[in-house]
Design a protein around this motif. Structure first.
Motif, PDB file in Angstrom:
ATOM      1  N   ALA A  81      -1.787 -20.470  -3.754  1.00 45.77           N
ATOM      2  CA  ALA A  81      -1.837 -19.335  -4.684  1.00 45.77           C
ATOM      3  C   ALA A  81      -3.187 -18.649  -4.533  1.00 45.77           C
ATOM      4  O   ALA A  81      -4.211 -19.308  -4.351  1.00 45.77           O
ATOM      5  CB  ALA A  81      -1.645 -19.793  -6.127  1.00 45.77           C
ATOM      6  N   PRO A 125      -1.136 -12.988  -9.715  1.00 38.36           N
ATOM      7  CA  PRO A 125      -1.671 -13.478  -8.440  1.00 38.36           C
ATOM      8  C   PRO A 125      -1.141 -12.664  -7.268  1.00 38.36           C
ATOM      9  O   PRO A 125      -0.019 -12.160  -7.290  1.00 38.36           O
ATOM     10  CB  PRO A 125      -1.175 -14.926  -8.390  1.00 38.36           C
ATOM     11  N   HIS A 143       4.728 -10.170  -6.206  1.00 38.38           N
ATOM     12  CA  HIS A 143       4.954 -10.876  -7.469  1.00 38.38           C
ATOM     13  C   HIS A 143       4.839  -9.898  -8.624  1.00 38.38           C
ATOM     14  O   HIS A 143       3.926  -9.087  -8.680  1.00 38.38           O
ATOM     15  CB  HIS A 143       3.937 -12.000  -7.633  1.00 38.38           C
ATOM     16  N   ARG A 156       1.725 -16.548  -4.633  1.00 39.31           N
ATOM     17  CA  ARG A 156       1.997 -17.705  -5.504  1.00 39.31           C
ATOM     18  C   ARG A 156       2.989 -18.641  -4.797  1.00 39.31           C
ATOM     19  O   ARG A 156       3.977 -18.193  -4.221  1.00 39.31           O
ATOM     20  CB  ARG A 156       2.575 -17.233  -6.831  1.00 39.31           C
TER      21      ARG A 156
END
Length: 552
Positions: free
Chosen positions: A350, A359, A551, A362
């Motif tokens: 991560a 992040p 993400h 990840r």
């Protein structure tokens, strides 16, 4: 990047000032030379007194004293000159060490913080430069100010204890004036230095953004902003100068008063006109001697007062240095570059940057066999560049594990020593084509540089312009493809076992892209390669492709 720290407490600042001078830099030579100047000054006073007393006896009687006078004067000049040179050399070595430590700290830190390029440039250049006078002048003057007056007092006491006592008593208001002047100048100096640092940072940032300012017609607005910052620096500088002139006037007044009191006492004592009895009777030689010594008594402290602003500037500068610069040193972790193409394994990795909620990557895992080409695909923002930056130590490992041939990468240990790197925006420096390519491997020979350039497809450019073709910092006169080929030539020049490529064919037309892909295919042989790309044509040369998704 690092952010400029908040102002440390006074005790911490004192400790910082003490620690900026490297152990290898010796400050006793300029101190000894300044003490030698004081000893020569005592001899000068003796020669002057002896020459004056022997005037009635003629030139032959005066010659030894005149020789002492001239010799002492020459010795003073030599001592002062050597002290300045040795102090300047100590300051130069101190600044070089500080700049190296600052740049190392900057490069070792993960991205983040709010310091701009101009602010960082001002820290590494202007604020380090502010320590020059502190090391070259203030520290030797401070050490001398504690010893030289004692030598003068001892010499004066041999001729006239009462004159020596007058010098000691008048020292009290002189020291009080120095303390008050120093306190008054400290705050003004700090404000002036802060304004100068802001102006330097602002100017550097605006120069860097000049093409954009010109393109959008913002030059007049930014010129007015720079003018206001300059006026602020000018106002604060004038305040510092007013305080400096006032303090210098006060110090000169007390020094002149002390010399005048010694002159009055010595003159009245010689003439026998003192209105009160004293336990000594001065002759002309001793009277001239103590009178000539009186200015010498204050010279070291006046020298210290003149250099006090250098101390204030250095103190303000070290307050702005990053804390890591003053942390206890730790032994660097030895990094041994793999001699053959390594296996790279990422397990549940991560990457989260400071100040961000989401992040960049990840729970990412990847096992890359030795000598394999892996293409990392994904839309913008999916973390492709962050993955490469992680291996180079430019992005934080927030979770998971990265190993190279089974050895874990940890704090301060990266793949950078073993890697050749081509980024999205290749760096171009002012200089020549040769210097730009050799940036990756300064020890390379001219033949190796030319070979790397030709392998990268720069043969036509070499035929027309040669390796010594001048290049400016913006790459003027170079096409996008040529700039990327220069970056690729660097990667080919460096003897590495890992090749990391970040969008190496971006913004190229199909013909240029196809030519560059063939060059990259050749460069990948015998190396473990990771390519971050959007290009399906470039990904086709990979042994394996991996897809990243952004993400939310």
């Amino acid at each position: 990047m690092y952010s400029i720290p908040t102002q440390p407490d006074p005790v911490s600042v004192v400790l910082r000032l003490k620690s900026i001078v490297p152990p290898t830099v010796r400050l006793w030579p300029p101190t000894v030379l300044l003490l030698g100047d004081t000893v020569a000054g005592i001899a000068f006073a003796g020669g002057l007194a002896g020459a004056v007393v022997h005037v009635p006896a003629g030139l032959s009687a005066m010659l030894p004293w005149l020789a002492l006078l001239v010799g002492a004067g020459c010795a003073r000049g030599v001592c002062a000159l050597l002290a300045a040179r040795v102090g300047a050399d100590a300051a130069r070595r101190t600044k070089r060490t500080l700049r190296a430590a600052l740049v190392t700290d900057l490069l070792a830190r993960a991205p983040g913080g709010h310091a701009t390029t101009g602010t960082l440039l001002a820290t590494c250049v202007d604020e380090v430069e502010a320590t020059d006078g502190y090391v070259a002048r203030f520290l030797p003057a401070r050490a001398t100010a504690g010893l030289a007056p004692l030598l003068v007092i001892a010499a004066a006491a041999l001729a006239s204890p009462i004159a020596a006592a007058i010098l000691v008593v008048t020292l009290i208001p002189f020291l009080a004036a120095m303390i008050l002047a120093g306190g008054a100048a400290a705050d003004e100096s700090r404000r002036q230095f802060g304004a100068m640092s802001r102006l330097s940072g602002l100017f550097a940032d605006r120069i860097r953004a000049l093409p954009i300012l010109l393109a959008f017609g913002g030059e007049q607005r930014e010129a007015e902003r720079l003018a206001r910052a300059s006026e602020e620096v000018a106002r604060r500088t004038m305040r510092v100068l007013r305080v400096a002139f006032l303090s210098s006037g006060a110090l000169e007044f007390f020094a002149a008063l002390s010399v005048a009191l010694v002159a009055v006492y010595a003159g009245f004592n010689v003439l026998g006109l003192l209105p009160f009895p004293v336990p000594e009777k001065l002759d002309l030689a001793r009277a001239f001697f103590v009178l000539a010594l009186a200015p010498e008594f204050y010279l070291p402290m006046r020298r210290l007062a003149a250099a006090y602003h250098d101390k204030q500037a250095a103190q303000t500068a070290v307050e702005r240095f990053p804390d890591a610069l003053f942390a206890p040193s730790t032994a660097p972790v030895a990094q041994r570059a793999p001699e053959t193409a390594p296996r790279i394994t990422l397990t549940d990795v991560a990457i989260a940057y400071a100040g961000t909620d989401t992040p960049a990557i990840r729970d990412f895992s990847l096992d890359i066999a030795p000598g394999t080409i892996v293409a990392v695909l994904g839309p913008s923002g999916s973390g492709k560049s962050s993955l490469l930056h992680l291996l180079l130590g430019l992005a934080p490992l927030s979770a998971g594990r990265v190993t190279v041939d089974g050895v874990a990468l940890g704090e301060g240990v990266t793949l950078a020593p073993a890697s050749a790197w081509v980024g999205q925006t290749p760096l171009i420096i002012t200089g020549t084509l040769r210097a730009n390519i050799a940036l990756a491997w300064p020890a390379a020979t001219a033949r190796e540089i030319e070979h790397a350039a030709r392998r990268a497809g720069l043969g036509p450019m070499l035929a027309v312009r040669g390796l010594d073709a001048p290049i400016d910092a913006r790459g003027g006169g170079l096409s996008g493809g040529e700039i990327r080929r220069i970056a690729l030539a660097r990667a080919l020049l460096k003897p590495s076992t890992v090749l990391l490529l970040d969008e190496p064919t971006a913004h190229l037309d199909p013909v240029a892209e196809a030519a560059l892909i063939e060059t990259i295919r050749t460069a990948c042989r015998g190396r473990t390669v990771i390519i971050a790309t959007h290009s399906a044509a470039l990904a086709a040369i990979a042994d394996r492709t991996v897809s990243l998704e952004p993400h939310a």
